[in-house]
Write a protein that holds these residues in place. Structure first.
Motif, short mmCIF file in Angstrom:
data_model
loop_
_atom_site.label_atom_id
_atom_site.label_comp_id
_atom_site.label_asym_id
_atom_site.label_seq_id
_atom_site.Cartn_x
_atom_site.Cartn_y
_atom_site.Cartn_z
N THR A 217 -26.79 -37.68 -14.52
CA THR A 217 -25.37 -38.05 -14.52
C THR A 217 -24.52 -36.79 -14.57
OG1 THR A 217 -25.12 -38.19 -16.93
CG2 THR A 217 -25.95 -40.15 -15.81
N ASP A 218 -23.20 -36.98 -14.50
CA ASP A 218 -22.25 -35.87 -14.57
C ASP A 218 -21.58 -35.76 -15.93
OD1 ASP A 218 -22.62 -35.05 -11.90
OD2 ASP A 218 -21.27 -36.62 -11.18
N ILE A 219 -22.17 -36.36 -16.96
CA ILE A 219 -21.56 -36.36 -18.28
C ILE A 219 -21.35 -34.94 -18.83
CG2 ILE A 219 -21.97 -37.00 -20.70
CD1 ILE A 219 -20.89 -39.23 -18.91
N PRO A 220 -22.31 -34.00 -18.72
CA PRO A 220 -22.07 -32.66 -19.28
C PRO A 220 -20.89 -31.93 -18.65
CG PRO A 220 -24.40 -33.01 -18.88
CD PRO A 220 -23.68 -34.15 -18.23
N VAL A 221 -20.52 -32.25 -17.41
CA VAL A 221 -19.40 -31.57 -16.75
C VAL A 221 -18.17 -32.47 -16.72
CG1 VAL A 221 -20.87 -30.07 -15.36
CG2 VAL A 221 -20.29 -32.34 -14.50
N LEU A 222 -18.01 -33.29 -17.75
CA LEU A 222 -16.88 -34.20 -17.80
C LEU A 222 -15.57 -33.46 -18.03
CD1 LEU A 222 -16.62 -37.27 -17.47
CD2 LEU A 222 -16.51 -37.46 -19.96
N TYR A 223 -15.62 -32.18 -18.40
CA TYR A 223 -14.38 -31.40 -18.50
C TYR A 223 -13.70 -31.31 -17.13
CZ TYR A 223 -17.47 -27.77 -16.64
OH TYR A 223 -18.36 -27.05 -15.86
N HIS A 224 -14.45 -31.55 -16.05
CA HIS A 224 -13.92 -31.57 -14.70
C HIS A 224 -13.62 -33.02 -14.31
CE1 HIS A 224 -13.05 -28.97 -11.39
NE2 HIS A 224 -13.84 -29.59 -10.53
#
Length: 355
Positions: free
Chosen positions: A265-272
């Motif tokens: 998933t893209d959870i770790p890059v949710l700052y984007h």
């Protein structure tokens, strides 16, 4: 560096509530860790940086970093910080994760020391048996001054175990790798072939693989350590077995869940977040798996395992070690059978520890 663009606070409401909850929980863990660190130091100021203190300060800084990340994520989303969507958010996300990785890598190094203690030349000077040493070297118990010099590495002694040096080296390499990726992400902000989102995904995948391997190593050495400690017949051994087993189980569950979330998933890059598709309930569940289960739970469990305080002072022990025995003329003339019986009693008491 924190240029702002005109935008309202459009962060999803579900994520706002989760970020605030995560920030509060991490702040509580950090406060507990630093408070316990102060209590441990106040109990015995003669000790240097023991393992217990090192774990508490690492957990404290880890959760402080997560607290800062969750708070700044909300501020950056509302104020429209351009830098946050690139290298600044990446560094704030990755740094506390590295500290968490270093904490459990340090735990793994101590477990490796205990499992291979019989084969290490450094441990040949121990007077106790191997299995009894496993109990003496447990996570939440004070150790002798010799053991503290080997593994707890007080700064005034400038001595670090060989496996702990590897932990420091690996942590520094991971930190340098993270800084290298952050520079590439910064460069990718301009018009060039570097895609910042792709670079961040590569780092997240590499780090998730390392976390997955760390969880597997903790499971293997936790199982080996429990098998060795099971041969010790004492109540203390059984309690330590449950603590080691609990740490291994929590580490495997937490790191496996967070690693799979990071890989798929893209959870770790949710700052984007403004470039990602966010489903409120689904994203919230993944955030709970990645941050709460993957970071907060193992940190809190380590604090619970190491909650016991060391003895108040080592002064009495030092006085006993420097005691001088005077032999009078009458005692020198005692019969031989008394000497033989006394020596046999001393040998029996020295072998009284459970094997």
């Amino acid at each position: 560096m924190f240029e702002e663009k005109a935008s309202s606070c459009r962060f999803p409401d579900e994520l706002v509530g989760l970020n605030l909850a995560f920030a509060c929980f991490d702040a509580i863990i950090a406060i507990l860790a630093f408070t316990q660190l102060a209590r441990i130091h106040a109990r015995n100021t003669q000790l240097g940086w023991t393992r217990q203190k090192v774990f508490h300060i690492l957990i404290g800084f880890t959760n402080t970093g997560y607290f800062i990340y969750f708070v700044l994520s909300l501020v950056a989303a509302c104020r429209g910080w351009l830098c946050w969507s690139y290298s600044c958010g990446f560094v704030a996300m990755a740094f506390p994760r590295i500290l968490l990785f270093a904490t459990f890598l340090l735990l793994l190094s101590f477990w490796v020391d205990l499992c291979h203690q019989a084969d290490d030349e450094e441990e040949e000077d121990d007077e106790q048996g191997f299995l009894e040493a496993l109990i003496q070297n447990s996570l939440n118990r004070p150790r002798s001054s010799l053991a503290d010099r080997r593994l707890c590495y007080p700064f005034r002694l400038i001595h670090v175990g060989s496996r702990q040096k590897i932990v420091i080296l690996v942590t520094l390499l991971v930190f340098l790798l993270m800084m290298t990726f952050s520079v590439l992400i910064w460069i990718g902000m301009e018009e060039n072939p570097i895609d910042s989102s792709t670079v961040s995904r590569v780092y997240v995948d590499l780090f998730a693989t390392a976390i997955l391997l760390l969880g597997g190593a903790l499971a293997c050495y936790g199982f080996l350590l429990c098998r060795k400690m099971r041969n010790v017949r004492s109540e203390r051994a059984s309690s330590e077995i449950w603590k080691v087993a609990g740490l291994a189980i929590v580490s495997v569950i937490s790191f496996t869940s967070s690693a799979f979330v990071a890989l798929f998933t893209d959870i770790p890059v949710l700052y984007h977040w403004h470039e990602l598709h966010i489903d409120g309930v689904y994203t919230s569940l993944l955030l709970i798996l990645y941050y709460f289960i993957g970071s907060s739970v193992p940190s809190a469990f380590v604090l619970w395992v190491m909650r016991e305080l060391p003895p108040m002072s080592m002064a009495n022990t030092q006085e006993e070690s420097t005691r001088v025995t005077f032999i009078t003329e009458n005692s020198a003339r005692r019969p031989q059978n008394w000497t033989t019986s006394a020596s046999s009693q001393n040998q029996a008491s020295s072998r009284g520890s459970p094997i």
